[in-house]
Design an enzyme around this catalytic site. Structure first.
Site, PDB file in Angstrom:
ATOM      1  N   GLU A 272     -69.873 -21.729  -1.476  1.00 23.04           N
ATOM      2  CA  GLU A 272     -69.516 -22.945  -1.335  1.00 23.04           C
ATOM      3  C   GLU A 272     -70.609 -23.910  -0.379  1.00 23.04           C
ATOM      4  O   GLU A 272     -70.930 -23.337   0.750  1.00 23.04           O
ATOM      5  CB  GLU A 272     -68.214 -22.922  -0.369  1.00 23.04           C
ATOM      6  CG  GLU A 272     -67.207 -23.982  -0.652  1.00 23.04           C
ATOM      7  CD  GLU A 272     -67.556 -25.128   0.715  1.00 23.04           C
ATOM      8  OE1 GLU A 272     -68.362 -25.941   0.456  1.00 23.04           O
ATOM      9  OE2 GLU A 272     -67.059 -24.940   1.657  1.00 23.04           O
ATOM     10  N   GLU A 403     -77.678 -34.994   0.245  1.00 26.31           N
ATOM     11  CA  GLU A 403     -76.720 -35.102   1.095  1.00 26.31           C
ATOM     12  C   GLU A 403     -77.197 -35.107   2.613  1.00 26.31           C
ATOM     13  O   GLU A 403     -78.399 -34.508   2.526  1.00 26.31           O
ATOM     14  CB  GLU A 403     -76.371 -33.451   1.116  1.00 26.31           C
ATOM     15  CG  GLU A 403     -74.778 -33.209   2.026  1.00 26.31           C
ATOM     16  CD  GLU A 403     -74.339 -31.815   1.903  1.00 26.31           C
ATOM     17  OE1 GLU A 403     -75.228 -30.855   1.862  1.00 26.31           O
ATOM     18  OE2 GLU A 403     -73.269 -31.647   2.182  1.00 26.31           O
TER      19      GLU A 403
END
Ligand code: ADP
Length: 513
Positions: A272, A403
């Site tokens: 993840e 990000e």
């Protein structure tokens, strides 16, 4: 290396006596085969309060030998069946006992989590409640996941049994230390696996307390082991040949390294990773609710969330109205120490993360973005950055793709559905997306076309133990939570028996001889 015990009474403004007491004598850092001990590495893990920059605790990091000991402890516990062959009812009861102890210590763990991560106390309290719910949800699975009788040809009796994988490594980040560990630990233990957990070196305290509670709950020695350390500890764990599965949450860059380790040993892996989630607002949306959700989606945990809705895509016709309200409400937020009641937003986790965010603000401006609010550091101790909104960001800009992992929201407008979907899907990530519209047909249509593991419609960031969660593309693969998680920690065994008359008579003949 011995740990630094000079911090007898850490300065933790607003902390209870119980928390200060815990911090003055924290666990030594490793839990191996049911015993706490210090690591044997040459490095210390120094844990800071990001809201002050002061030291909260320190532990001696696990060496490669410590990691090896922890894996062997988990291996023995997996191989001798002390956990997997325990009655499922008993496994369920022990997981409930762990949840119960966490509930008993919720106030202490909330303060540890808040101090360690810098997030406001109310958010840390929600994290602890989430961890308790996840433990309870998966406790219930222990005696409910089952195999099937297979409709094989009539001369056969065949059935499948879900079996535990064996030893699972859980490597976790610092932003949600406790919930993210339980996403892995709870389904792994419910299905009979043993675990070696490695929390982030930046925020390990709540996990170290959970390890103590596991011993207190009566979970057998070796079933849960914890090693504390930085990347080298994680790498030693991920590359260990006796691990059967690695469950990793963290950055995409580290996830790639973990996957390389997994490849070498043919180890199962679930990842993840990062995200750059789009929050798409159409003109027909409930704008008041959408503004609140966009704010929660990016300012929660100071934007240090993999699912942060860090790209606002807003329909051109409402852009000005929407940004006026968003800027007004954002400007009214109060930054503060995690245990200060007035804090809406905490600091970044470290000085390095703060500097990275400030650098991203500069990048956004350099690329033509217009900083409409925030973006400065604060004149106070700790690693604070004011929440920043950058409007007019071209969809092609680097800042709209990379990000940031901080309180930075980019704004890009769109003309129609087609363009909104193209921009939303235009990054390498695919973790989550938010969608605001009152048109039900559009909600389903656009949701179907968004490349994301989760699409929230007219809400954002909603988690529940029943809801599978995970990414696609650069955000990783594998689903945590919900029934999908059970598949992540079990492998199906097929048993086939020949029950034909021929095989029965063959047996009779043999016995007659
Ligand atoms: P974050 O930026 O969220 O801390 P990282 O990916 O750096 O993300 O860290 C997530 C977890 O992975 C942490 O527990 C960290 O110590 C661990 N880690 C870092 N490097 C490695 C590695 N090479 N192999 C395995 N784990 C690692």
């Amino acid at each position: 290396m011995t740990r630094d015990t000079s911090v007898q009474a850490p300065s933790a403004p607003g902390a209870s006596a119980a928390t200060l007491d815990w911090l003055s004598s924290p666990p030594p850092g490793q839990l191996i085969a049911g015993a706490e001990r210090e690591g044997r590495a040459a490095e210390l893990v120094t844990v800071l309060d990001p809201g002050t920059g002061n030291q909260l605790a320190s532990v001696v990091a696990a060496s490669v030998d410590d990691v090896n000991d922890a894996v062997h402890a988990a291996r023995s516990a997996a191989d001798d069946g002390r956990w997997s062959e325990l009655d499922a009812d008993r496994r369920e009861a022990l997981l409930h006992a762990l949840a119960q102890l966490l509930e008993r210590d919720a106030d202490l763990v909330t303060e540890l989590e808040a101090l360690d991560t810098g997030k406001p106390r109310v958010q840390a309290a929600e994290d602890v409640q989430e961890a308790i719910s996840v433990l309870r949800y998966f406790a219930g699975w222990a005696n409910k996941h089952q195999g099937a009788v297979v409709p094989a040809p009539r001369q056969l009796h065949a059935y499948t049994t879900p079996e535990p994988l064996g030893v699972c490594a859980a490597i976790t980040p610092w932003n949600y230390p406790l919930p993210i560990l339980t996403y892995k630990l709870a389904p792994a233990l419910a299905t009979g696996n043993t675990v070696v957990a490695k929390p982030s070196e930046l925020a390990p305290l709540s996990v170290l307390h959970l390890a103590r509670l596991a011993v207190e709950a009566g979970i057998p020695d070796g079933v849960l082991n914890v090693v504390t350390g930085a990347g080298s500890t994680g790498a030693a764990l991920a590359g260990h040949p006796l691990i059967d599965k690695i469950a990793f949450t963290g950055s995409t860059a580290t996830g790639k390294r973990v996957m390389e380790s997994a490849t070498r040993n043919v180890t199962r892996v679930s990842l993840e990773l990062g995200g750059k989630s789009a929050h798409v607002v159409f003109a027909d949306a409930d704008l008041d609710a959408a503004v609140d959700a966009v704010m929660a989606g990016i300012w929660t945990n100071a934007g240090q969330v993999c699912i942060a809705g860090s790209r606002l895509l807003v329909e051109k016709s409402i852009e000005e109205e929407f940004l006026t309200e968003l800027t007004k409400r954002t400007g009214a937020l109060t930054l503060g120490h995690s245990l200060a009641d007035e804090a809406d937003l905490g600091p970044l986790i470290s000085a390095a993360q703060r500097d990275k965010v400030l650098h991203s603000v500069q990048t956004a401006s350099d690329e033509g973005g217009n900083v409409i609010v925030g973006g400065q550091t604060c004149d106070r101790d700790g690693f604070f950055v004011e929440p920043v909104i950058v409007a007019g960001v071209p969809a092609t800009a680097r800042i709209a793709h990379e990000e940031v992992f901080g309180p930075l929201l980019t704004v890009t407008s769109f003309g129609d559905e087609q363009e909104a979907v193209a921009i939303a899907n235009g990054t390498s990530y695919g973790l989550a997306a938010g969608l605001w519209t009152t048109d039900v047909g559009r909600a389903h249509h656009v949701s179907r076309r968004l490349r994301a593991g989760t699409v929230w419609v007219n809400t954002y960031g909603l988690f529940h133990p029943t809801l599978p969660f995970g990414g696609t593309g650069g955000s990783g693969f594998g689903r945590e939570l919900g029934s999908s998680a059970i598949d992540q920690y079990t492998e199906s065994k097929t048993t086939v028996m020949d029950i034909s008359a021929r095989s029965r008579s063959a047996k009779v003949e043999v016995s007659n001889d």
